[in-house]
Structures are given as structure tokens and as C-alpha cells.
Design a protein around this motif. Structure first.
Motif, PDB file in Angstrom:
ATOM      1  N   GLU A   1       0.823  -1.213   0.000  1.00  0.00           N
ATOM      2  CA  GLU A   1       0.000   0.000   0.000  1.00  0.00           C
ATOM      3  C   GLU A   1       0.859   1.267   0.000  1.00  0.00           C
ATOM      4  O   GLU A   1       0.470   2.299  -0.557  1.00  0.00           O
ATOM      5  N   GLU A   2       2.060   1.174   0.615  1.00  0.00           N
ATOM      6  CA  GLU A   2       2.972   2.318   0.592  1.00  0.00           C
ATOM      7  C   GLU A   2       3.551   2.499  -0.816  1.00  0.00           C
ATOM      8  O   GLU A   2       3.742   3.626  -1.286  1.00  0.00           O
ATOM      9  N   GLN A   3       3.843   1.398  -1.482  1.00  0.00           N
ATOM     10  CA  GLN A   3       4.335   1.467  -2.856  1.00  0.00           C
ATOM     11  C   GLN A   3       3.272   2.080  -3.763  1.00  0.00           C
ATOM     12  O   GLN A   3       3.583   2.921  -4.623  1.00  0.00           O
ATOM     13  N   LEU A   4       2.029   1.652  -3.570  1.00  0.00           N
ATOM     14  CA  LEU A   4       0.919   2.171  -4.367  1.00  0.00           C
ATOM     15  C   LEU A   4       0.736   3.663  -4.136  1.00  0.00           C
ATOM     16  O   LEU A   4       0.508   4.438  -5.084  1.00  0.00           O
ATOM     17  N   LYS A   5       0.876   4.071  -2.877  1.00  0.00           N
ATOM     18  CA  LYS A   5       0.750   5.489  -2.525  1.00  0.00           C
ATOM     19  C   LYS A   5       1.807   6.318  -3.267  1.00  0.00           C
ATOM     20  O   LYS A   5       1.513   7.387  -3.806  1.00  0.00           O
ATOM     21  N   TYR A   6       3.038   5.792  -3.313  1.00  0.00           N
ATOM     22  CA  TYR A   6       4.121   6.517  -3.995  1.00  0.00           C
ATOM     23  C   TYR A   6       3.842   6.582  -5.498  1.00  0.00           C
ATOM     24  O   TYR A   6       4.031   7.622  -6.133  1.00  0.00           O
ATOM     25  N   GLY A   7       3.406   5.462  -6.075  1.00  0.00           N
ATOM     26  CA  GLY A   7       3.137   5.427  -7.506  1.00  0.00           C
ATOM     27  C   GLY A   7       2.074   6.429  -7.913  1.00  0.00           C
ATOM     28  O   GLY A   7       2.234   7.150  -8.913  1.00  0.00           O
ATOM     29  N   LYS A   8       0.987   6.516  -7.148  1.00  0.00           N
ATOM     30  CA  LYS A   8      -0.099   7.442  -7.478  1.00  0.00           C
ATOM     31  C   LYS A   8       0.334   8.896  -7.308  1.00  0.00           C
ATOM     32  O   LYS A   8      -0.190   9.781  -7.995  1.00  0.00           O
ATOM     33  N   ALA A   9       1.301   9.131  -6.411  1.00  0.00           N
ATOM     34  CA  ALA A   9       1.810  10.492  -6.216  1.00  0.00           C
ATOM     35  C   ALA A   9       2.807  10.896  -7.295  1.00  0.00           C
ATOM     36  O   ALA A   9       3.074  12.082  -7.490  1.00  0.00           O
ATOM     37  N   ASN A  10       3.347   9.894  -8.022  1.00  0.00           N
ATOM     38  CA  ASN A  10       4.352  10.166  -9.058  1.00  0.00           C
ATOM     39  C   ASN A  10       4.051   9.373 -10.325  1.00  0.00           C
ATOM     40  O   ASN A  10       4.884   8.589 -10.807  1.00  0.00           O
ATOM     41  N   PRO A  11       2.883   9.579 -10.931  1.00  0.00           N
ATOM     42  CA  PRO A  11       2.477   8.741 -12.063  1.00  0.00           C
ATOM     43  C   PRO A  11       3.358   8.903 -13.298  1.00  0.00           C
ATOM     44  O   PRO A  11       3.537   7.950 -14.068  1.00  0.00           O
ATOM     45  N   ASP A  12       3.912  10.111 -13.506  1.00  0.00           N
ATOM     46  CA  ASP A  12       4.706  10.341 -14.721  1.00  0.00           C
ATOM     47  C   ASP A  12       5.920   9.413 -14.804  1.00  0.00           C
ATOM     48  O   ASP A  12       6.321   8.997 -15.891  1.00  0.00           O
ATOM     49  N   LYS A  13       6.490   9.098 -13.649  1.00  0.00           N
ATOM     50  CA  LYS A  13       7.672   8.234 -13.647  1.00  0.00           C
ATOM     51  C   LYS A  13       7.392   6.872 -14.264  1.00  0.00           C
ATOM     52  O   LYS A  13       8.292   6.220 -14.810  1.00  0.00           O
TER      53      LYS A  13
ATOM     54  N   THR B   1       2.548  -3.035 -13.303  1.00  0.00           N
ATOM     55  CA  THR B   1       2.806  -1.641 -12.914  1.00  0.00           C
ATOM     56  C   THR B   1       3.291  -1.572 -11.484  1.00  0.00           C
ATOM     57  O   THR B   1       4.230  -0.824 -11.170  1.00  0.00           O
ATOM     58  N   LEU B   2       2.673  -2.342 -10.604  1.00  0.00           N
ATOM     59  CA  LEU B   2       3.089  -2.357  -9.198  1.00  0.00           C
ATOM     60  C   LEU B   2       4.513  -2.886  -9.048  1.00  0.00           C
ATOM     61  O   LEU B   2       5.292  -2.399  -8.229  1.00  0.00           O
ATOM     62  N   LYS B   3       4.881  -3.867  -9.879  1.00  0.00           N
ATOM     63  CA  LYS B   3       6.251  -4.374  -9.851  1.00  0.00           C
ATOM     64  C   LYS B   3       7.229  -3.309 -10.330  1.00  0.00           C
ATOM     65  O   LYS B   3       8.352  -3.200  -9.825  1.00  0.00           O
ATOM     66  N   ASP B   4       6.785  -2.510 -11.305  1.00  0.00           N
ATOM     67  CA  ASP B   4       7.613  -1.416 -11.802  1.00  0.00           C
ATOM     68  C   ASP B   4       7.858  -0.388 -10.698  1.00  0.00           C
ATOM     69  O   ASP B   4       8.981   0.105 -10.521  1.00  0.00           O
ATOM     70  N   VAL B   5       6.822  -0.077  -9.939  1.00  0.00           N
ATOM     71  CA  VAL B   5       6.948   0.866  -8.821  1.00  0.00           C
ATOM     72  C   VAL B   5       7.885   0.289  -7.759  1.00  0.00           C
ATOM     73  O   VAL B   5       8.770   0.991  -7.247  1.00  0.00           O
ATOM     74  N   GLN B   6       7.678  -0.977  -7.435  1.00  0.00           N
ATOM     75  CA  GLN B   6       8.528  -1.634  -6.439  1.00  0.00           C
ATOM     76  C   GLN B   6       9.991  -1.620  -6.876  1.00  0.00           C
ATOM     77  O   GLN B   6      10.898  -1.334  -6.077  1.00  0.00           O
ATOM     78  N   ASN B   7      10.232  -1.928  -8.138  1.00  0.00           N
ATOM     79  CA  ASN B   7      11.587  -1.942  -8.680  1.00  0.00           C
ATOM     80  C   ASN B   7      12.225  -0.556  -8.572  1.00  0.00           C
ATOM     81  O   ASN B   7      13.387  -0.420  -8.158  1.00  0.00           O
ATOM     82  N   TYR B   8      11.464   0.468  -8.941  1.00  0.00           N
ATOM     83  CA  TYR B   8      11.994   1.835  -8.886  1.00  0.00           C
ATOM     84  C   TYR B   8      12.359   2.239  -7.457  1.00  0.00           C
ATOM     85  O   TYR B   8      13.469   2.725  -7.201  1.00  0.00           O
ATOM     86  N   ILE B   9      11.465   2.022  -6.517  1.00  0.00           N
ATOM     87  CA  ILE B   9      11.716   2.446  -5.136  1.00  0.00           C
ATOM     88  C   ILE B   9      12.894   1.690  -4.540  1.00  0.00           C
ATOM     89  O   ILE B   9      13.749   2.279  -3.871  1.00  0.00           O
ATOM     90  N   SER B  10      12.968   0.372  -4.779  1.00  0.00           N
ATOM     91  CA  SER B  10      14.023  -0.444  -4.167  1.00  0.00           C
ATOM     92  C   SER B  10      15.404  -0.108  -4.713  1.00  0.00           C
ATOM     93  O   SER B  10      16.413  -0.336  -4.038  1.00  0.00           O
TER      94      SER B  10
END
Length: 508
Positions: A206-218, A326-335
Motif C-alpha cells: 500500500e505504501e508502494q501504491l501510494k508513492y506510484g499514485k503520487a508520481n504517475p509520470d515516472k 505496474t506495481l512491480k515497476d513501482v517496487q523496482n523503482y523504489i528499491s
């Protein structure tokens, strides 16, 4: 080897064996085309070359023979190590010889003669002039040369690191009594801890999802083709040909592109906005790529591996955060790129844990945190870098402690805490930990206290046999000396590229 190489009458035979054992077809063909052997580097202009009679090759023969003496064969798996040792030894030898030359040192003939006598003895072990006169003159010449070389570099070793004469150590740096006493006292204080670890791999989705929605352009994906070449001039040439209709973008991919960032058809593989941004040399060029209209081609843009030309093939795709990819993409970016976000998240949890632990106790508080793991750390001294002279922290059973001996924040907090106090959250090994100092040096001493009689016997034994750190310190000095030599601007080190080009790349 302590004092350089002492070559024997069989050295040339060993050398021939080594050439047969080491030289692979690619290096044979290359070497045959050269007037000199392979040059792995230079020290102050002096070549380190792989050819008959060179210092490098003679070191090769010695290391190879050492390996054979141990019952091992020369194989592709240990060949690199032998070559590396030979290169290092040659570099150090040249540095030593330069220092000796600058000092004006020459080996006394008496010293050579004294060593030479050991090779010509009768049955009683005494020097035999008869045996000397009957020996092959070329053998004596080669032996004398080897002894002279050994004594020459041996002088450097003895002066810098010392040598023994009877029971005394002469030359080299001396270790004063005050230094020994300091080393004896160093690390006597030990501290034991309880450690609570918060595993950052459990960063909530849910934290990853929160970050993704706050930074959709990435995480917007682009349908791009890409051509990558070595230099800007070639890139501009390709653009000119495409613009004039001399070649299509697709044909230019096949003819020019290195395909560093694409598949075989030139399609950009890592196509999220953040991935495109991360291949650009200048991040300011991102808009020049993402703003391309459909079928529009960019100017030449410098990327991390050359110069690239982008072509927009279709509309960008906005991220769908209900999609698993998409969620895996967000996870990959943050990690990879935003690890501090994860660390800050767990550091905040750790701060709350510390408050709860102080209000109750560590174990009770930890039981209320699903991601908290409690470990007992046996008493250990402050030993940055795990010097072998002193006792080390046991890190074998706790993975997160693998880098603890060089983590300054961990060590500073651990050895500045008051008894029963808690550290601030510490980032170590990618995770977040909290320490509680649970045992004082006095308590450790009391727990291991022995009888007065035993303590007195140990004190007498220590007086009879004072501490001696000389061998360890000499090893440190030797390692440091080699490090200094290999950082010298006088050294031209091409060892890795030359070795792999001539002994690993069999396609040439």
C-alpha cells in the motif's frame, strides 16, 4: 616470498614448461606476430612483458612450480591467479629496485661469495673449491646473478620490514613498549547488546501504491525505437541520411545501432519514463524525448553508452496501478532509486518501538511489532574493520551484521550508549536496527572472573612472555606498501585488459 626470487639451474627448464602450460592458441598467434611479448603494463617506463627471460615470466615460472609442488595442475581456473601474482610481484620488484638505485645501494661481493659457498660443499658440509672449479661456468654465472638479485631486493625488504639475527630483530621499524602496551589495552572493553531488526524487504504494497499514485509520470511507458552509436558525428550522419530519405529509421537500426538499450529490432526495452531518464547523460534532455510527436525523430542525445536517436512509435501509456506489472515497476523503482523512502518508513516504526520499549521493556514491545526480530549480541570490543590483532564481533549467524564492523554509525552509537539505553534507528545492511546496551564491562569481567591464584599465574606468564605484534604489523606494512605502489602514477596497469584479450577471448 619474503626476499625476492632465488633462481636455480632448473629455472630455464621450468620456464619452458610454463610457456607450454600457459600459452593458449590466441596468445600464441598474437605473440608470434610481435617482436616483443605481451606487455601487461609499465612501471616508471619499464615494461612488464610476457617474453622469455623477463622478470614477469620468471615470476610465472616460480609460481607455477610452487603450485605443482603442492600437487596441483595449471588449469584455466587458477591460471589467472598465477598471472596476477606474477604481475604484482614484478611491479613490487621494480619499485624496490628503483628505491635501492636512488639510495645508491650495491650488493657487496663478499655477501655474494658467502651465499655462493652454500652451493658447493663436500660430504662434511664444508665449502669445496674442487666442486666449485668443476661446476659449469654458465651455471656459476646464472647462480651468481640470481644470488645478487635476491640480495639486492632482500636489502629493501630487510631495511623496511626487518630481519632476524639470532633471537634479535634488526632493521625495520621497531615497536616501542608504549605501543605494545597500547595494543594490549586496546579492545579490552566489551559490550553486549540486544538488537531489534526491522526487515525493509517487507515494505508494504500500500505504501508502494501510494508513492506510484503520487508520481504517475515516472511510470508512464513510451513506445520508442532507438539507435545507439559510439559518437556524435556518427549519430548526426545517421540523422542526415534519414532526413534526406537515403535510409529508413528501421534500416539504420540494422546498419548502425549497437542495440545497447533495445531488442534486436531496435525497440526500446526499458521504456518507463524513469528508465529513459536514467540512460541519459544529462537528465535535462528527458523532455526532448518524451515530447516527441508520433513518428517524430529526436536529435542526437548523449546517453551513458554513446549517442542515441529516439523515434516515437505511438502514444504514451499512463500507468494502471491496479495492474500487477505496474506495481512491480513501482517496487523496482523504489528499491533501486528511492531506498531512503523505505529506510525512513521503517526508521519511523523503529522510533515508535523505542518509545514503547522504554515504557515497558524490549521483548514486550517487540512482540507488538510484526516485523521486529530480537537478537542477542555477545559481548564484543570496538574493532573497526575487524583487525585480526584483536577480538572480532561474531557476524556469522546474523546476516544484517555482515557490514557492521565498518558501519561508523553502528559502532559510534553502540560504544557511546549508557547502560540499558537505546540507540537511535541505525541503517545497516539495508535494514533498520535498534540496539540496547545490556551489559557493562564490569559485569562481563565479573561473569568471567577467575580465582586470585589463576590471575596471579597469568600475570607471571605475561611478564615472562611479553606480547609480540611484530609479525602482524609487518604483514600490515607489506600490504600497505603494495597498495601504495599500485596507486603510484608511475604504474601503467593494463593487466586485466591484456590478459582477457589474449587468454580469454578465443574468438580473435
Amino acid at each position: 616470498m619474503k626476499k625476492g626470487v632465488l633462481y636455480t639451474i632448473g629455472a630455464s627448464v621450468i620456464l619452458v614448461i610454463c610457456f607450454i602450460a600457459f600459452v593458449l592458441p590466441s596468445s600464441l598467434s598474437r605473440t608470434a606476430q610481435q617482436q616483443e611479448g605481451l606487455v601487461f603494463g609499465k612501471y616508471n617506463g619499464k615494461k612488464i612483458s610476457y617474453e622469455y627471460g623477463s622478470d614477469f615470466t620468471e615470476f610465472l615460472s616460480q609460481y607455477a612450480q610452487m603450485l605443482r609442488n603442492q600437487g596441483q595442475e595449471i588449469t584455466s581456473s587458477n591460471q589467472y591467479t598465477i598471472y596476477s601474482y606474477a604481475f604484482n610481484s614484478t611491479v613490487v620488484k621494480y619499485a624496490q629496485e628503483e628505491a635501492l638505485k636512488n639510495a645508491g645501494y650495491e650488493v657487496p661481493q663478499d655477501s655474494i661469495n658467502l651465499q655462493l659457498k652454500n652451493y658447493f660443499k663436500d660430504s662434511d658440509g664444508k665449502f669445496s673449491m674442487k666442486a666449485y672449479k668443476q661446476a659449469d661456468p654458465s651455471y656459476i654465472e646464472n647462480l651468481t646473478k640470481s644470488i645478487k638479485e635476491s640480495l639486492y631486493t632482500g636489502r629493501y625488504y630487510d631495511d623496511c620490514f626487518g630481519t632476524t639475527f639470532g633471537k634479535k630483530t634488526i632493521f625495520g621499524l621497531k615497536s616501542p613498549k608504549a605501543e605494545t602496551e597500547f595494543l594490549d589495552s586496546f579492545g579490552q572493553e566489551k559490550r553486549a547488546f540486544k538488537m531489534v531488526t526491522f526487515d525493509t524487504a517487507n515494505y508494504p504494497q500500500e505504501e508502494q501504491l501510494k508513492y506510484g499514485k503520487a508520481n504517475p509520470d515516472k511510470f508512464t511507458k513510451y513506445d520508442m525505437s532507438i539507435i545507439t552509436v559510439d559518437d556524435k558525428d556518427t549519430a548526426n550522419k545517421v540523422i542526415s541520411r534519414i532526413t534526406k530519405g537515403q535510409i529508413t529509421f528501421e534500416d539504420a537500426i540494422a546498419e548502425y545501432s549497437d542495440k545497447n538499450y533495445s531488442d534486436s529490432d531496435g525497440k526500446l526495452t526499458n521504456n518507463s519514463q524513469y528508465q529513459i531518464e536514467n540512460i541519459l547523460k544529462d537528465k535535462e534532455n528527458l523532455s526532448a524525448v518524451t515530447a516527441l510527436a508520433k513518428d517524430e525523430t529526436s536529435a542526437a542525445i548523449e546517453t551513458l553508452m554513446g549517442w542515441s536517436i529516439f523515434k516515437n512509435k505511438g502514444d504514451a501509456t499512463k500507468p494502471d496501478f491496479s495492474n500487477e506489472d505496474t506495481l512491480k515497476d513501482v517496487q523496482n523503482y523504489i528499491s533501486i532509486y528511492e531506498t531512503s523512502i523505505i529506510e525512513d518508513y521503517f526508521a519511523d516504526i523503529a522510533k515508535n518501538f523505542i518509545k514503547d520499549a522504554k515504557a515497558s521493556d524490549l521483548d514486550s514491545a517487540a512482540a507488538n511489532y510484526e516485523n521486529a526480530v530480537v537478537e542477542d549480541l555477545a559481548a564484543f570490543p570496538l574493532n573497526y574493520g575487524s583487525s585480526p590483532i584483536f577480538e572480532k564481533m561474531d557476524t556469522s549467524k546474523i546476516k544484517v551484521l555482515a557490514t557492521a564492523d565498518k558501519n561508523e554509525d553502528f559502532l559510534k552509537q553502540a560504544f557511546s550508549l549508557k547502560l540499558n539505553d537505546y540507540s537511535d534507528p541505525i541503517i545497516i545492511g539495508g535494514d533498520v536496527v535498534v540496539l540496547k546496551y545490556v551489559e557493562t564491562p564490569v559485569e562481563v569481567a565479573e561473569a568471567t572472573e577467575e580465582s586470585d591464584e589463576t590471575a596471579e599465574a597469568e600475570e607471571i606468564a605475561e611478564e615472562a612472555a611479553p606480547s609480540d605484534y611484530s609479525s602482524q604489523l609487518v604483514q600490515f606494512d607489506q600490504a600497505t606498501t603494495q597498495d601504495v605502489v599500485f596507486q603510484s602514477p608511475k604504474l601503467e596497469n593494463n593487466f586485466i585488459s591484456v590478459y582477457f584479450d589474449n587468454f580469454m577471448n578465443t574468438s580473435n
